[in-house]
Design a protein around this motif. Structure first.
Motif, mmCIF file in Angstrom:
data_model
loop_
_atom_site.group_PDB
_atom_site.id
_atom_site.type_symbol
_atom_site.label_atom_id
_atom_site.label_comp_id
_atom_site.label_asym_id
_atom_site.label_seq_id
_atom_site.Cartn_x
_atom_site.Cartn_y
_atom_site.Cartn_z
ATOM 1 N N LEU A 1 0.873 -1.393 -0.081
ATOM 2 C CA LEU A 1 0.036 -0.026 -0.012
ATOM 3 C C LEU A 1 1.005 1.312 -0.015
ATOM 4 N N LEU A 2 1.846 1.378 1.040
ATOM 5 C CA LEU A 2 2.646 2.439 0.967
ATOM 6 C C LEU A 2 3.479 2.598 -0.300
ATOM 7 N N ALA A 3 3.757 1.581 -1.095
ATOM 8 C CA ALA A 3 4.360 1.734 -2.218
ATOM 9 C C ALA A 3 3.598 2.424 -3.217
ATOM 10 N N LEU A 4 2.493 2.062 -3.384
ATOM 11 C CA LEU A 4 1.413 2.774 -4.257
ATOM 12 C C LEU A 4 1.381 4.278 -3.821
ATOM 13 N N HIS A 5 1.171 4.720 -2.606
ATOM 14 C CA HIS A 5 1.472 6.012 -2.430
ATOM 15 C C HIS A 5 1.551 6.239 -0.779
ATOM 16 N N PRO A 6 2.354 7.161 -0.268
ATOM 17 C CA PRO A 6 2.623 7.260 1.248
ATOM 18 C C PRO A 6 1.314 7.750 1.975
ATOM 19 N N ASP A 7 0.275 8.103 1.159
ATOM 20 C CA ASP A 7 -0.770 8.568 1.963
ATOM 21 C C ASP A 7 -1.749 7.359 2.378
#
Length: 564
Positions: free
Chosen positions: A207-213
Motif C-alpha cells: 500500500l505504501l509503495a502505491l502512495h505514502p498517503d
C-alpha cells in the motif's frame, strides 16, 4: 467459553439470538483478521485499479466497524452500506472469473473479499435473520479462508479460538461496542499469537509503495489489530465521508482523512501558570517566569529579596554540617539558594514559590508535627527557628508578585476541590523518578528541581501545605514538554532504533538520543502516566495521543517484525 470447533450451524444458531450490532461486530472482526490475505498476494492489474479496490475494502470495513462500535449512527451507515456492498460482491465475482482454479492463493484472496462483502452487508437495513446469516457466512468463510491459506493448522486454530473468545465475551455480558474495541486476535488453546502479521506487513508495504498517503489506512488497521482506543468523532467522520468524495479515488479520500486526523488530534493541554518545558539541544529544560518590570522596581520587593538571599545563605551554611542527617532538607535548601541567589529581575518566581513550599513541608515533617513520615530526628530548635524565619520573609516576597499570588490561589483551590487526592501521589512519584533518571537528556538545573521536588514529596504529608500542587504542576509540565518534543520528531522510536542495544549509536546526535529516551519513558511508564493524568481529562487524552502516535502502549511491539 463458547466452543463450537468449526460447526457452521452452531455459529448461525448462536448469531440468530444476538443483536444486529453484535452480528455486525462478529462479522467485521472476522473480515479484519483475514484482510492481510487479500493484500499480501493478490493483484488485480494496474496501480490505479488496485488502489481503488483497496480503498473500497477499507471503506467497507470502517463503516462496519463504526456501526458495531457506535450503533447510534446506524442511519448514516445504512445509507453508505447500501451503495458499496454490491460493488464489493461484483469485484469478487469478476475477479473469480478472471483467474483459473490452479491459482489457489489468488482465489483464496477472492474468498477473503467475499468475507468483507458479507461483513458490510450485515449493516444493510433488513430483517434480523438476514443479518445473522450474513454474519455467520462471514465468520464461517473466514475460518475456511485461513484453513486453505497454506498457513497450516495453527492459523485455523487461531482463527477459531479468536472467534470463540469473541462469542464468549458477548455471552459474559459484554456489549458489541466493548468487543469492537478489543485486539483482533484473542488467542486460546495454545494457538500461535499474532498470526498473519507478516502478511499484513507485506500488504502494508504494498500500500505504501502505491502512495505514502495510505498510512491513514495502515495506521487505522493496526489500531484495530492491537485494540487501541479509537477517537469516536474521527471514526464517524471517516466512515461517513460523502460518496462523491469516495468516487474520486484514493488520493482525494486519503488527503481528506489526513486532514480529519489532524483536526481531531487532541490539543496540547495548557501548562500550569508560570511553567514551561522544552527540549533544547537534546535536553529537557524547565523555563519559569521572571517578575514584571514594575515588581522588580518596587523598593519593598528589592529589600525583601536581599533579606531572603541573606537568610537562605545562612540557612544553607547552618544545614551543611547536618546534611547527612537531613539529606532531603539540605537538597531543597541548596536548590532554593541557587534560585534566589540571582538579581531580582532574573528571579524564577515559579521555582522560588515551589521550593519555598517544599521547605515549608519539610519544616513541618522534621519538626515533629509529622514525625510518622520521616525517620530523621526532629530539627534542632535553632535550625527550625532559622528556617521558620526564612519562610516568613519568603512568603512576603512571593506574595508581592502577581504570579506568586496566582499560584497560591490555584494551589489552594485545587486542594479544596479534591483535585489532588492521595491516589495521585504514587504515580506522580513514579513519573518524577523516571524523569530524574534520564541524566543525559535532562538539563542539570531542571534535574535539581526534579530531585528537590521528589525529596519533599517523599518526606512531607501530601495533604498539608502546597507541596502536592508543586509536584503536580512539575510533572504535568515535564510530560507536556517531552510529549510535544516526541510529536514534533514524529518517529516510531522503538521501531526506528531497534531497542536498547542501539542506544550507543545515538550518542552523537543529542536530538535522536532525547527522542529515544523520552519515548522509552512514555512506553515503560505508560500506566503511571495515565494514572497520573486520570483526573485531568484534557491531559489524559493528550497523553493517550502521544502514546498512540509513538505506538508505545502496552500492546505495542518493540518493532514491526513481531507484535506482542
Amino acid at each position: 467459553m463458547v466452543e463450537f470447533s468449526s460447526d457452521r450451524d452452531k455459529i448461525t444458531e448462536w448469531l440468530l439470538e444476538q443483536t444486529e450490532e453484535t452480528c455486525a461486530c462478529i462479522a467485521v472482526r472476522c473480515a479484519l483478521r483475514i484482510l492481510p490475505i487479500i493484500g499480501s498476494k493478490w493483484g488485480i492489474g494496474n496501480r490505479n485499479s488496485e488502489g481503488k479496490v483497496f480503498l473500497l475494502l477499507f471503506q467497507a470495513l470502517s463503516i462496519t466497524f463504526v456501526f458495531s462500535r457506535y450503533a447510534s449512527y446506524e442511519n448514516e451507515i445504512f445509507l453508505i452500506s447500501q451503495k458499496i456492498s454490491g460493488k464489493i460482491a461484483r469485484i469478487a465475482r469478476s475477479s473469480r472469473r478472471a483467474f483459473n482454479a490452479e491459482r489457489e492463493l489468488i482465489l483464496n484472496s477472492i474468498d477473503a473479499i467475499d468475507v468483507v462483502s458479507a461483513a458490510v452487508a450485515t449493516v444493510l437495513p433488513g430483517p434480523h435473520p438476514n443479518v445473522a446469516k450474513l454474519s455467520a457466512q462471514a465468520a464461517n468463510d473466514s475460518i475456511d479462508v485461513t484453513f486453505s491459506a497454506k498457513h497450516g493448522d495453527n492459523l485455523r486454530l487461531s482463527s477459531v479460538g479468536s472467534l470463540e473468545l469473541d462469542m464468549s465475551s458477548i455471552c459474559d455480558g459484554n456489549v458489541s461496542s466493548y468487543l469492537a474495541a478489543q485486539p483482533l486476535w484473542r488467542i486460546s488453546h495454545g494457538a500461535t499469537p499474532d498470526p498473519l502479521w507478516s502478511q499484513w506487513l507485506q500488504m502494508k508495504s504494498r500500500l505504501l509503495a502505491l502512495h505514502p498517503d495510505w498510512h491513514v489506512w495502515t495506521d487505522w488497521y493496526e489500531d484495530r489489530y492491537h485494540g487501541r482506543p479509537a477517537n469516536e468523532a474521527l471514526e464517524i467522520a471517516r466512515a461517513t465521508l460523502p460518496e462523491e468524495l469516495w468516487a474520486q479515488g484514493p488520493r482525494a479520500v486519503n488527503a481528506r482523512i489526513a486532514e480529519l486526523i489532524a483536526e481531531h488530534a487532541p490539543k496540547e493541554p495548557p501548562n500550569e501558570p508560570g511553567l514551561h518545558a522544552e527540549v533544547r539541544n537534546g535536553k529537557l529544560e524547565l523555563r519559569g517566569s521572571a517578575p514584571a518590570a514594575n515588581e522588580t522596581a518596587d523598593p519593598l520587593q528589592q529589600s525583601l529579596h536581599e533579606i531572603v538571599r541573606r537568610k537562605a545563605r545562612d540557612m544553607h551554611a547552618a544545614l551543611k554540617p547536618a546534611a547527612n542527617q537531613y539529606p532531603e532538607l539540605f537538597k531543597v535548601a541548596t536548590t532554593y539558594l541557587k534560585t534566589v541567589e540571582v538579581p531580582l529581575a532574573e528571579l524564577d518566581v515559579t521555582a522560588a514559590w515551589s521550593e519555598g513550599n517544599e521547605l515549608d513541608g519539610l519544616l513541618h515533617a522534621y519538626s515533629g508535627q509529622d514525625a510518622n513520615r520521616t525517620m530523621s530526628e526532629p530539627l534542632e530548635p535553632a535550625l527550625s527557628g532559622r528556617l521558620d524565619a526564612l519562610l516568613k520573609d519568603h512568603s512576603a516576597l512571593i506574595l508581592g508578585f502577581a504570579l506568586g499570588r496566582l499560584l497560591t490561589e490555584r494551589a489552594d483551590r485545587m486542594r479544596m476541590e479534591g483535585l489532588l487526592p492521595d491516589e495521585l501521589r504514587r504515580p506522580l512519584l513514579d513519573v518524577l523518578s523516571a524523569f530524574r533518571d534520564l541524566r543525559e537528556v535532562i538539563e542539570p538545573a531542571t534535574r535539581e528541581r526534579i530531585e528537590a521536588a521528589e525529596a519533599a514529596i517523599i518526606e512531607t504529608n501530601w495533604r498539608t501545605g502546597r507541596v502536592a500542587y508543586s509536584g503536580y504542576a512539575l510533572v504535568r509540565t515535564l510530560l507536556i514538554g517531552a510529549g510535544r518534543f516526541l510529536l514534533k520528531m514524529s518517529v516510531v522510536t522503538i521501531g526506528l532504533f531497534g531497542g536498547l542495544p542501539a542506544i550507543g549509536g545515538l550518542a552523537g546526535d543529542p536530538q535522536l538520543l532525547a527522542t529515544y529516551q523520552f519515548a522509552l519513558l512514555f512506553r515503560d511508564h505508560a500506566a503511571a502516566i495515565l494514572q497520573f493524568a486520570a483526573g485531568f481529562p484534557e491531559l489524559r487524552r493528550w497523553c493517550e495521543h502521544v502514546l498512540a502516535h509513538l505506538r508505545l502502549d502496552d500492546e505495542i511491539n518493540n518493532g514491526e517484525d513481531e507484535p506482542n
